[in-house]
Enzyme design. Structure first.
Site, mmCIF file in Angstrom:
data_model
loop_
_atom_site.group_PDB
_atom_site.id
_atom_site.type_symbol
_atom_site.label_atom_id
_atom_site.label_comp_id
_atom_site.label_asym_id
_atom_site.label_seq_id
_atom_site.Cartn_x
_atom_site.Cartn_y
_atom_site.Cartn_z
ATOM 1 C CD GLU A 1 23.969 32.599 43.525
ATOM 2 O OE1 GLU A 1 23.476 33.663 43.869
ATOM 3 O OE2 GLU A 1 23.901 31.562 44.226
ATOM 4 C CG ASP A 2 27.232 28.072 42.889
ATOM 5 O OD1 ASP A 2 27.200 29.024 43.702
ATOM 6 O OD2 ASP A 2 26.553 27.035 43.024
ATOM 7 C CG HIS B 1 27.717 28.647 48.246
ATOM 8 N ND1 HIS B 1 26.879 27.902 47.441
ATOM 9 C CD2 HIS B 1 28.976 28.397 47.811
ATOM 10 C CE1 HIS B 1 27.594 27.228 46.552
ATOM 11 N NE2 HIS B 1 28.874 27.502 46.760
ATOM 12 C CB CYS C 1 22.116 28.806 43.495
ATOM 13 S SG CYS C 1 20.902 27.733 44.176
HETATM 14 C C1 CIR Z 1 26.727 22.246 45.128
HETATM 15 O O1 CIR Z 1 27.015 21.635 46.149
HETATM 16 O O2 CIR Z 1 27.548 22.869 44.504
HETATM 17 C C2 CIR Z 1 25.301 22.203 44.644
HETATM 18 N N1 CIR Z 1 24.741 20.930 44.959
HETATM 19 C C3 CIR Z 1 24.485 23.268 45.258
HETATM 20 C C4 CIR Z 1 24.923 24.604 44.825
HETATM 21 C C5 CIR Z 1 24.018 25.664 45.316
HETATM 22 N N2 CIR Z 1 24.492 26.916 44.880
HETATM 23 C C6 CIR Z 1 24.243 28.044 45.513
HETATM 24 O O3 CIR Z 1 23.609 28.086 46.531
HETATM 25 N N3 CIR Z 1 24.738 29.156 45.009
#
Ligand code: CIR
Length: 424
Positions: A236-237, A333, A418
Site C-alpha cells: 500500500e505504501d 501513518h 497496507c
Molecule cells: C514501515 O515502517 O514502513 C513498515 N514496517 C510498516 C508499514 C506499514 N504500512 C502501512 O501501514 N501502510
C-alpha cells in the site's frame, strides 16, 4: 501464492501522463470507416428518393423506379467513401468536401450508366452519354449534394464516435499484493518495540489475507517478489490508485525506495492505467493517503513531507479529488490511526490523531487494531482479528465483517490496509 519471483530491475522515471485512452484497434478503425461511409450513403439514398418522389408530384410509382438506381449509386458511393475515409479524407473539411464530391459524382455516373445500359435502346451512343453526364445536374443532383453535406458534417463525427465507443463493462475488482520478504525481522519500526516475527506464520497469514480478498470477489495481482526488501509486503505504501491514475510514491524510508520499480511494472501491466510518480524531494507513503469519496486526506507524517503532499495535490488537480493535509505526529501513518467505512464515516483512535475535527463524520473505535478497515464492498469490511470489540461494533452498524489474523504484520507496524492496494 507463495512462489518466489526474481527480484525487480530498475525502470526509467516515467513522465506524468494524461488519462489513458486505449489506442483504437485496426478492427475498430475499419468498422468506423465502414459505418461512417454507410451513414453518408444511406442519407444520400433517402434524400434522393424523397426528392425524386416530391419532384414527381408525390406519385408512389416513382419509388420502385428510382429506388434501384439510387441504391446502386449509394452502394458505389459507400465503397468509394470507405476507401477515401480509410485514407483520412474526414480529417479536414475541404478534403471531405472534395472526396465527397468526387465519390458522389463517380457513383452517380456508374449507377446511371448501368441504368441507361439496361433501359436505353442504344446505350453506348452519344445521346446516352449526354444523358448520363447530364444526370449529374438533374436526376442525381440531390444525391450528390446529400453525399457532400453528410461527408463533411456527419462522417467525421460518426467515425470518431465509433472509434471512441467504449461499452460499459463490469469492472474487474483487482487488488495488488506482494508476497512477504524472507527478512521480515529487518523491517522498519518507528513507534513499536521490535519483537521476533514468525516467518512461516507470516507467510500463512498472508495467504489467508489473499484468500479473504479472493473469497470476497477480488482478483489478486501479485507484484514481483522482493525477498530481501523487508517491508515490501506493505505494498500500500508504494502506489495509490485514483480511478485510472496510479501514483507511484516515493517512500519516506530510504530502505523502502527500491520497492517501487516492480510495483510500477505491475501497475503498467494493468489495462487503462496511467502512471505518475512522486519525485524527489517529495516523499509520500500510501499509508498516509485516505480516500473518502472525492476527498483525499493525506497525513503529514514522518514519512510524507509537504512537497509530497504538494505534488499529489498537483497531480490530482485535473481530476475530481480535493487533497486535505492532516497533521500526523503520533502514529506512523494516517491510516495507522484512521480509515473510512464505505459510507464515508472516518473511524479511528483519537489518541493517535492530531485533529479529528478535519473529518466531517468521525467515530472512535475501542481498540487500536480496529482503526484499520478495508472496504471490500459497500456492505462488507475486512479487518484485523485483534479487534473483536470493533468488529462487533461495526457488525452492529449493519456491516458484514470479515476478520483475518495478521499478528506478524502488526508486529511490524502493519495493518489490514497496507497489505494490498485495491485498483479503484
Ligand atoms: C514501515 O515502517 O514502513 C513498515 N514496517 C510498516 C508499514 C506499514 N504500512 C502501512 O501501514 N501502510
Amino acid at each position: 501464492m507463495t512462489s518466489p519471483v526474481p527480484p525487480s530491475s530498475p525502470l526509467p522515471a516515467a513522465p506524468v501522463r494524461a488519462r489513458f485512452t486505449p489506442p483504437a484497434t485496426r478492427g475498430r478503425r475499419t468498422a468506423a470507416v465502414l459505418v461512417s461511409s454507410a451513414v453518408v450513403a444511406v442519407i444520400a439514398l433517402v434524400a434522393a428518393v424523397l426528392a425524386t418522389f416530391i419532384g414527381n408530384g408525390q406519385s408512389p410509382q416513382v419509388f420502385p423506379q428510382v429506388f434501384g438506381h439510387f441504391a446502386l449509386a449509394a452502394f458505389f458511393a459507400w465503397a468509394l467513401l470507405s476507401i477515401a475515409n480509410a485514407l483520412g479524407a474526414t480529417r479536414v473539411w475541404f478534403l471531405a468536401l472534395i472526396t465527397g464530391l468526387a465519390s458522389a459524382c463517380l457513383a452517380a455516373l456508374i449507377a446511371t450508366t448501368v441504368t441507361v445500359a439496361m433501359t436505353a435502346r442504344s446505350p453506348f451512343g452519344p445521346q446516352a452519354f449526354l444523358l448520363v453526364v447530364g444526370s449529374l445536374v438533374s436526376l442525381n443532383l440531390v444525391f450528390i449534394l446529400a453525399v457532400v453535406i453528410a461527408e463533411v458534417l456527419l462522417a467525421p463525427r460518426v467515425l470518431h464516435g465509433v472509434m471512441s465507443y467504449a461499452p460499459e463493462r463490469e469492472p474487474r475488482r483487482l487488488a495488488l499484493v506482494r508476497i512477504p520478504a524472507s527478512n521480515l525481522d529487518e523491517a522498519e519500526l518507528t513507534h513499536v518495540e521490535r519483537r521476533p516475527v514468525d516467518q512461516a506464520l507470516a507467510d500463512e497469514q498472508w495467504d489467508n489475507y489473499c484468500a479473504a480478498l479472493v473469497a470476497e470477489g477480488w482478483e489478486t495481482v501479485e507484484v514481483d517478489a522482493a525477498p530481501d526488501l523487508a517491508d515490501s509486503v506493505f505494498v500500500e505504501d508504494t502506489v495509490v490508485m485514483f480511478d485510472d491514475l496510479a501514483v507511484i510514491t516515493r517512500p519516506g524510508a530510504e530502505s523502502r525506495r527500491p520497492e517501487i520499480d516492480a510495483v510500477e511494472r505491475a501497475v503498467r501491466s494493468l489495462s487503462r492505467v496511467s502512471v505518475a510518480r512522486i519525485e524527489e524531494p517529495g516523499t509520500l507513503d500510501g499509508g498516509d493517503v485516505l480516500k473518502v469519496g472525492d476527498v483525499v486526506y493525506v497525513g503529514a507524517s514522518s514519512r510524507t513531507n509537504a512537497e509530497g503532499i504538494r505534488q499529489l495535490r498537483e497531480l490530482l488537480a485535473p481530476h475530481r479529488y480535493t487533497v486535505v493535509g492532516v497533521p500526523m505526529s503520533k502514529a506512523l501513518h494516517l491510516k495507522s490511526a484512521a480509515t473510512a467505512l464505505p459510507d464515508g464515516t472516518v473511524i479511528g483512535d483519537p489518541a493517535l490523531l492530531d485533529a479529528t475535527s478535519l473529518f466531517p463524520r468521525f467515530m472512535p473505535v475501542p481498540e487500536p487494531e480496529g482503526v484499520a478497515v478495508v472496504a471490500l464492498s459497500a456492505t462488507s469490511l475486512l479487518m484485523s482479528a485483534a479487534a473483536p470489540q470493533t468488529a462487533a461494533m461495526l457488525a452492529g452498524l449493519g456491516y458484514r465483517v470479515v476478520t483475518v489474523d495478521i499478528s506478524e504484520f502488526e508486529k511490524l507496524e502493519g495493518c489490514v490496509t497496507c497489505l494490498s492496494v485495491r485498483v479503484r
